[in-house]
Design a protein around this motif. Structure first.
Motif, short mmCIF file in Angstrom:
data_model
loop_
_atom_site.label_atom_id
_atom_site.label_comp_id
_atom_site.label_asym_id
_atom_site.label_seq_id
_atom_site.Cartn_x
_atom_site.Cartn_y
_atom_site.Cartn_z
N UNK A 221 5.00 13.52 -6.63
CA UNK A 221 4.01 12.65 -5.99
C UNK A 221 3.64 11.48 -6.89
N UNK A 222 3.45 11.75 -8.19
CA UNK A 222 3.08 10.66 -9.10
C UNK A 222 4.20 9.65 -9.23
N UNK A 223 5.44 10.12 -9.22
CA UNK A 223 6.57 9.19 -9.28
C UNK A 223 6.62 8.31 -8.04
N UNK A 224 6.34 8.90 -6.87
CA UNK A 224 6.31 8.11 -5.63
C UNK A 224 5.21 7.06 -5.70
N UNK A 225 4.06 7.46 -6.26
CA UNK A 225 2.95 6.52 -6.39
C UNK A 225 3.31 5.38 -7.35
N UNK A 226 3.99 5.73 -8.43
CA UNK A 226 4.41 4.70 -9.39
C UNK A 226 5.40 3.73 -8.74
N UNK A 227 6.32 4.28 -7.93
CA UNK A 227 7.27 3.41 -7.21
C UNK A 227 6.54 2.46 -6.28
N UNK A 228 5.54 2.97 -5.56
CA UNK A 228 4.77 2.12 -4.66
C UNK A 228 4.06 1.02 -5.44
N UNK A 229 3.48 1.36 -6.60
CA UNK A 229 2.78 0.36 -7.41
C UNK A 229 3.73 -0.73 -7.88
N UNK A 230 4.93 -0.34 -8.31
CA UNK A 230 5.92 -1.31 -8.78
C UNK A 230 6.31 -2.26 -7.65
N UNK A 231 6.59 -1.69 -6.47
CA UNK A 231 6.99 -2.52 -5.32
C UNK A 231 5.87 -3.49 -4.94
N UNK A 232 4.63 -2.99 -4.88
CA UNK A 232 3.50 -3.83 -4.49
C UNK A 232 3.30 -4.96 -5.49
N UNK A 233 3.34 -4.62 -6.79
CA UNK A 233 3.11 -5.66 -7.80
C UNK A 233 4.23 -6.69 -7.83
N UNK A 234 5.45 -6.26 -7.51
CA UNK A 234 6.57 -7.21 -7.48
C UNK A 234 6.49 -8.11 -6.25
N UNK A 235 6.12 -7.52 -5.12
CA UNK A 235 6.08 -8.30 -3.87
C UNK A 235 4.81 -9.11 -3.73
N UNK A 236 3.70 -8.58 -4.25
CA UNK A 236 2.41 -9.25 -4.11
C UNK A 236 1.74 -9.32 -5.48
N UNK A 237 2.16 -10.26 -6.31
CA UNK A 237 1.58 -10.35 -7.66
C UNK A 237 0.06 -10.52 -7.62
N UNK A 238 -0.59 -9.90 -8.58
CA UNK A 238 -2.05 -9.98 -8.63
C UNK A 238 -2.75 -8.89 -7.86
N UNK A 239 -1.98 -7.99 -7.22
CA UNK A 239 -2.61 -6.95 -6.42
C UNK A 239 -3.49 -6.03 -7.24
N UNK A 240 -3.15 -5.86 -8.52
CA UNK A 240 -3.96 -4.95 -9.35
C UNK A 240 -5.40 -5.42 -9.48
N UNK A 241 -5.65 -6.70 -9.24
CA UNK A 241 -7.01 -7.20 -9.30
C UNK A 241 -7.77 -7.03 -8.00
N UNK A 242 -7.10 -6.51 -6.96
CA UNK A 242 -7.74 -6.37 -5.66
C UNK A 242 -8.49 -5.05 -5.58
N UNK A 243 -9.65 -5.08 -4.98
CA UNK A 243 -10.51 -3.90 -4.93
C UNK A 243 -9.84 -2.75 -4.19
N UNK A 244 -9.24 -3.02 -3.04
CA UNK A 244 -8.65 -1.94 -2.25
C UNK A 244 -7.48 -1.30 -2.99
N UNK A 245 -6.69 -2.10 -3.74
CA UNK A 245 -5.59 -1.55 -4.53
C UNK A 245 -6.14 -0.59 -5.57
N UNK A 246 -7.17 -1.00 -6.29
CA UNK A 246 -7.73 -0.16 -7.35
C UNK A 246 -8.29 1.13 -6.77
N UNK A 247 -9.05 1.04 -5.68
CA UNK A 247 -9.65 2.23 -5.10
C UNK A 247 -8.58 3.19 -4.57
N UNK A 248 -7.57 2.65 -3.90
CA UNK A 248 -6.52 3.50 -3.33
C UNK A 248 -5.77 4.27 -4.40
N UNK A 249 -5.31 3.57 -5.42
CA UNK A 249 -4.51 4.22 -6.44
C UNK A 249 -5.35 5.15 -7.30
N UNK A 250 -6.58 4.76 -7.62
CA UNK A 250 -7.44 5.65 -8.40
C UNK A 250 -7.72 6.94 -7.64
#
Length: 743
Positions: A221-250
Motif C-alpha cells: 500500500x505504501x509503495x502504491x501511495x508513493x507511486x501516486x505521489x510521484x505521478x501527481x508531482x510530475x504531472x502537477x508540479x507544486x501539488x505538495x503545497x496544496x492543502x488537499x494533497x497534504x491532508x489526503x496523503x497524511x
C-alpha cells in the motif's frame, strides 16, 4: 484596451468572475471587457498564500466582468469551436444537473450537485461550517474518499460476477478484471465531476492502487501511495503545497501505519489469558471489526490533526465519532445512490427518481447528524497556528511512534509456552533518544512562545494590511491585547476571518481583550464580528455614532451574543493606564452637520518615551480644532488620517504631531486613489518616514527602553532609532533604502 489604444497579444490563464451569470458552454469563444488584476498577497504574517495558490492552479490573472462596461456588454459569446469529447461530457453533466434540480431541493440538491457533477457553488457557508467543525469538510467535495467508495463498489460487483466464470477466477483474473473495471468507473466519475485538480489527484491515488492489484502488489500500500505521489508531482508540479494533497496523503499514510499497529494489538488482546493452543476469545474476535472501524477514524484524525490546525486553526475531537457515523451514510447511500440514479436517468426514469430520493434522504440525515455532532460539548475548538518547525516536530513524534517495530509476543510466535501474557513491546534504542530530543525541542519551543505571549516587557503595535481599511493590533507589556479598528470593505470578504484572525493565531493569541472602533464605517468595523465570536473580548469601545448599515447591526448583534461589554466614549475623558501604557481618548466633537469621519475616536498611547496616535478618518476641520484647542497630539508614530486622503493631513496638523514614523493604511490600487501625492510630499518634507500597507504590507513597531524598532513585512524595510519624550527620532537608521519614494 479601449478604442484607439494599442492592443498586445499575450498568453495565460485568467479566472473570470462574470457578475451577470452568463450562459456559456464548453467551446464558446467569448469577448471580455474588464480590468486585469494579478494575484497578490496582502502582506501580513500568517495570511493565506494566495499568490502561490493561484500559481499552483495555473491561473495567471483574474478579471471581473461587470454587466456592462463602457456602454457595451462586458461578457459576450462571439463564436464556437467544435470540441466533441469535452462537449459530450458537458451535455452529460448538464443533463444530470437538470435531473437533480427537478427532483431535489434545498441543501440536499446543492450537496448532490457537488457530489455527482462537482458543482459546489450552491453549498451555503452555514452548511460548510457545520461539516468543517465536525471534521467532515471532505464529504462536501469529490475527494479520494468518494472515488474509493465508487472503486470499491464496482470492484466488489465485478468480482462477484466473475464467480460466474470459475475458469477465469481460478487463474487469478477475477481481481485483475475487477480492478480494471474500477479504473474505468472512477475515471468516468472524475470526468463528469468536472476535472477539478483535487479530483484529479484523488483519481491518481485510486488508480495507482488498482494498478497495484492488477500487478499483484496490492499488499504494497505504501509503495502504491508513493507511486501516486510521484505521478501527481510530475504531472502537477507544486501539488505538495496544496492543502488537499497534504491532508489526503497524511491521512492515508497514518491510517496504513496505524492500522498495522492496531492489528498487532488486537491479535495480542484476543489471545491474552488463553492457553497456548486455545482459540481466541470470542468477544474480542467480534469486537475486532467494530474497534477497527473506529480505529480508522482515529488514525485519520491523528494524521490530519496537525495540518487542520495549521491551515484552518481548528481541531475537531468529535470527528472520530462523526466520521464513523456519517461517512457510510454519505458515501454508500448518498454518493452511490446518486451515481446510480444519474446513470439510470438516461435509461429508465422511475427507478432513477427513486434512487435519487433515497440519496437525498441520506444527505438530509447526514446534515442533521452533522448539526447534532457540532452541539456536543468540546466538539471542536479553535487552536493557534503551529509553525513549520512545530509541524515537523509533531509529525516526527507520530512517525517515531508508528514506525517503531514491535517484538512479537512469544505466545503468538510459538503458541507452545505457558508463560504469562505479555503485550508486544516496541524495540527502542535510537528511537527512544530521538523521541526524547523531539519532546525536548517541543518543550523549548513552548517555553519560547509562552514568554513571547505573556512575559514580554515591551509595547508592540502592528498595522495590518487589510486592503482599503484600518486595523491595528496593540500588544501591551504582559498579555493584554487591543484591536483598534478591524476594517476592510471588500464585498463578500471578511477581513476579520481572512486577515486579522490568521495574524493573531500565528502569534499564538487566542484572546483579544479590547476592541476599539474609531467610527462606524465598514472599512473600520468589517472584521469585528468574527473577532468577537472567536477571541472572547472583554470590552468594545466606540463613540456614540451609529451606522444604518446592516453590517453594523450584525456587529452589534454579535457583541450582544458574545456578551461583550460596550463602552461609549465621549469628549476627552481622563487618561487610563494599562500595563504601564498611558491611554488617552480624544474626541474632537464636531458639529452635527459634519460627517462622522470628523467624530472619529482618536487614541494616543504613550510608553517609555514613545507615543502612538491613532486618528481614524478625521479630516481638516477636526485637525484644525485639535490644533487650535492646543490638544497635545505629539506622537512618535502616527496612523495617518483617512488613508492619506487629500482632505486630511494638513501642514499644521503634521507640524503639531511631528511624527518620526507615519503609516498609511490603504488598499493596493484602491478606487479612491489614496494616498494623495500632495500628502505623501508633506510627510516626506516633514522628515517623517512614510510607510504604506499597500506597498510595505504589515508595519510592525516595537518600543522598549526608549528605543523603537520598525519592520515592514512585505518590503522588508527595517530601522531603529531612539525615542526622546513624545516626539521625533534621534539616531541613525539601521538599514538603508527606506526613503518614501512616490511608488
Amino acid at each position: 484596451g479601449r478604442t484607439g489604444d494599442d492592443l498586445r497579444d499575450t498568453t495565460g490563464m485568467v479566472r473570470v468572475a462574470a457578475l451577470d451569470r452568463p450562459q456559456v458552454s464548453v467551446g464558446d469563444e467569448i469577448r471580455l471587457t474588464g480590468r486585469i488584476r494579478f494575484p497578490r498577497n496582502d502582506g501580513d504574517p500568517g495570511e493565506f498564500d494566495y499568490e502561490a495558490f493561484m500559481a499552483r492552479s495555473g491561473i495567471d490573472a483574474r478579471l471581473t466582468a461587470p454587466e456592462r462596461s463602457f456602454g457595451t456588454p462586458a461578457f459576450e459569446v462571439v463564436g464556437r469551436r467544435r470540441m466533441p469529447v469535452a462537449q459530450a461530457i458537458e451535455r452529460v453533466r448538464r443533463d444530470i444537473g437538470n435531473f437533480i434540480d427537478a427532483n431535489l431541493s434545498g441543501a440536499p440538491r446543492a450537496e448532490m450537485r457537488a457530489l455527482i457533477i462537482g458543482d459546489r457553488g450552491e453549498i451555503t457557508d452555514t452548511l460548510r461550517d457545520r461539516f468543517a467543525r465536525t471534521g467532515m469538510a471532505h464529504l462536501l467535495v469529490i475527494s479520494g474518499l468518494h472515488l474509493s467508495f465508487v472503486a470499491a463498489a464496482v470492484f466488489a460487483a465485478v468480482r462477484l460476477m466473475m464467480m460466474l466464470a470459475p475458469g477465469l477466477a481460478s487463474r487469478g483474473w477475477a481481481n485483475k478484471i475487477a480492478a480494471l473495471a474500477a479504473i474505468i468507473a472512477v475515471s468516468a466519475y472524475a470526468a463528469i465531476a468536472g476535472g477539478h485538480i483535487s479530483t484529479t489527484r484523488a483519481l491518481v491515488m485510486v488508480v495507482a492502487y488498482m494498478v497495484a492489484i492488477v500487478l499483484d502488489r496490492a499488499r504494497e500500500a505504501l509503495a502504491s501511495l508513493a507511486l501516486a505521489a510521484i505521478v501527481i508531482c510530475a504531472a502537477m508540479p507544486g501539488s505538495t503545497g496544496d492543502i488537499s494533497f497534504q491532508l489526503s496523503f497524511a491521512a492515508v499514510v497514518v491510517i496504513i501505519l496505524g492500522m498495522s499497529r492496531f492489528a498487532a494489538w488486537i491479535k495480542w488482546r484476543q489471545l491474552k489469558g488463553r492457553l497456548a493452543r486455545e482459540a481466541p476469545a470470542h468477544g474480542w474476535t467480534a469486537a475486532e471489526a467494530v474497534l477497527g472501524y473506529f480505529a480508522v477514524s482515529f488514525w485519520a484524525m491523528v494524521g490530519t490533526g496537525p495540518l487542520t490546525a495549521f491551515h484552518f486553526n481548528q481541531f475537531a475531537m468529535v470527528g472520530i465519532a462523526a466520521n464513523a457515523v456519517v461517512v457510510p451514510i454519505m458515501g454508500f447511500f448518498a454518493t452511490l445512490c446518486g451515481l446510480l440514479a444519474a446513470l439510470l436517468s438516461f435509461i429508465w426514469m422511475p427507478p432513477a427518481r427513486m434512487l435519487l430520493t433515497i440519496g437525498g434522504g441520506a444527505l438530509e440525515v447526514s446534515n442533521r447528524l452533522a448539526g447534532w455532532f457540532v452541539t456536543w460539548p468540546a466538539a471542536w475548538m479553535r487552536v493557534f497556528t503551529p509553525t513549520l518547525v512545530e509541524l515537523a516536530l509533531v509529525y516526527a513524534l507520530i512517525a517515531l511512534w508508528l514506525m517503531a517495530p514491535l517484538k512479537p509476543d512469544p505466545r503468538i510466535a510459538r503458541r507452545t509456552s505457558g508463560e504469562d501474557d505479555k503485550a508486544p513491546r516496541a524495540a527502542f534504542g535510537w528511537r527512544r533518544v530521538a523521541a526524547m530530543l523531539v519532546a525536548a525541542a517541543i518543550v523549548a519551543d513552548a517555553g519560547w512562545w509562552i514568554r513571547d505571549r505573556f512575559f514580554r516587557s515591551d509595547l508592540r503595535v502592528t498595522f495590518l494590511s487589510v486592503g482599503q481599511g484600518d486595523a491595528a493590533v496593540v500588544r501591551f507589556p504582559g498579555s493584554q491585547v487591543m484591536l483598534i479598528d478591524a476594517g476592510g470593505a471588500y464585498p463578500g470578504y471578511d477581513y476579520g476571518e481572512r486577515v486579522i484572525a490568521p495574524y493573531l493565531w500565528s502569534r499564538k493569541i487566542m484572546r483579544v481583550d479590547y476592541l476599539v472602533l474609531s467610527h462606524p464605517d465598514l472599512d473600520h468595523f468589517g472584521g469585528f464580528a468574527f473577532v468577537a465570536d472567536n477571541f472572547a473580548p472583554r470590552e468594545f469601545w466606540s463613540t456614540s455614532a451609529i451606522s444604518p448599515d446592516a453590517s453594523y447591526a450584525n456587529l452589534r448583534a454579535a457583541l450582544a451574543r458574545d456578551r461583550v461589554r460596550t463602552v461609549t466614549i465621549g469628549g476627552s475623558p481622563p487618561p487610563i493606564e494599562m500595563a504601564g501604557v498611558e491611554i488617552k481618548a480624544i474626541n474632537p466633537e464636531p458639529p452635527e452637520s459634519e460627517s462622522h469621519n470628523n467624530a472619529s475616536l482618536i487614541l494616543r498611547l504613550r510608553f517609555g518615551g514613545a507615543s502612538f496616535l491613532f486618528t481614524g478618518d478625521i479630516e481638516k476641520p477636526a485637525e484644525e480644532r485639535l490644533v487650535e484647542n492646543h490638544v497635545d497630539i505629539r506622537a512618535t508614530v502616527l496612523k495617518v488620517p483617512h488613508h492619506g486622503s487629500a482632505t486630511s493631513s494638513s501642514a499644521r496638523f503634521i507640524t503639531a504631531v511631528s511624527p518620526a514614523v507615519a503609516v498609511i493604511s490603504d488598499g493596493y490600487h484602491n478606487r479612491f486613489h489614496f494616498p494623495a501625492m500632495s500628502v505623501v510630499d508633506r510627510y516626506r518634507e516633514s522628515g517623517a518616514r512614510l510607510l504604506r500597507t499597500d506597498i510595505d504590507g504589515a508595519v510592525m513597531v516595537t518600543t522598549s527602553r526608549g528605543r523603537i524598532w520598525v519592520h515592514s513585512y512585505r518590503s522588508g524595510k527595517q530601522f531603529e532609532f531612539a525615542a526622546v519624550g513624545r516626539g521625533g527620532p534621534v539616531g541613525i537608521p539601521r538599514a538603508p533604502g527606506n526613503s518614501d519614494a512616490r511608488e
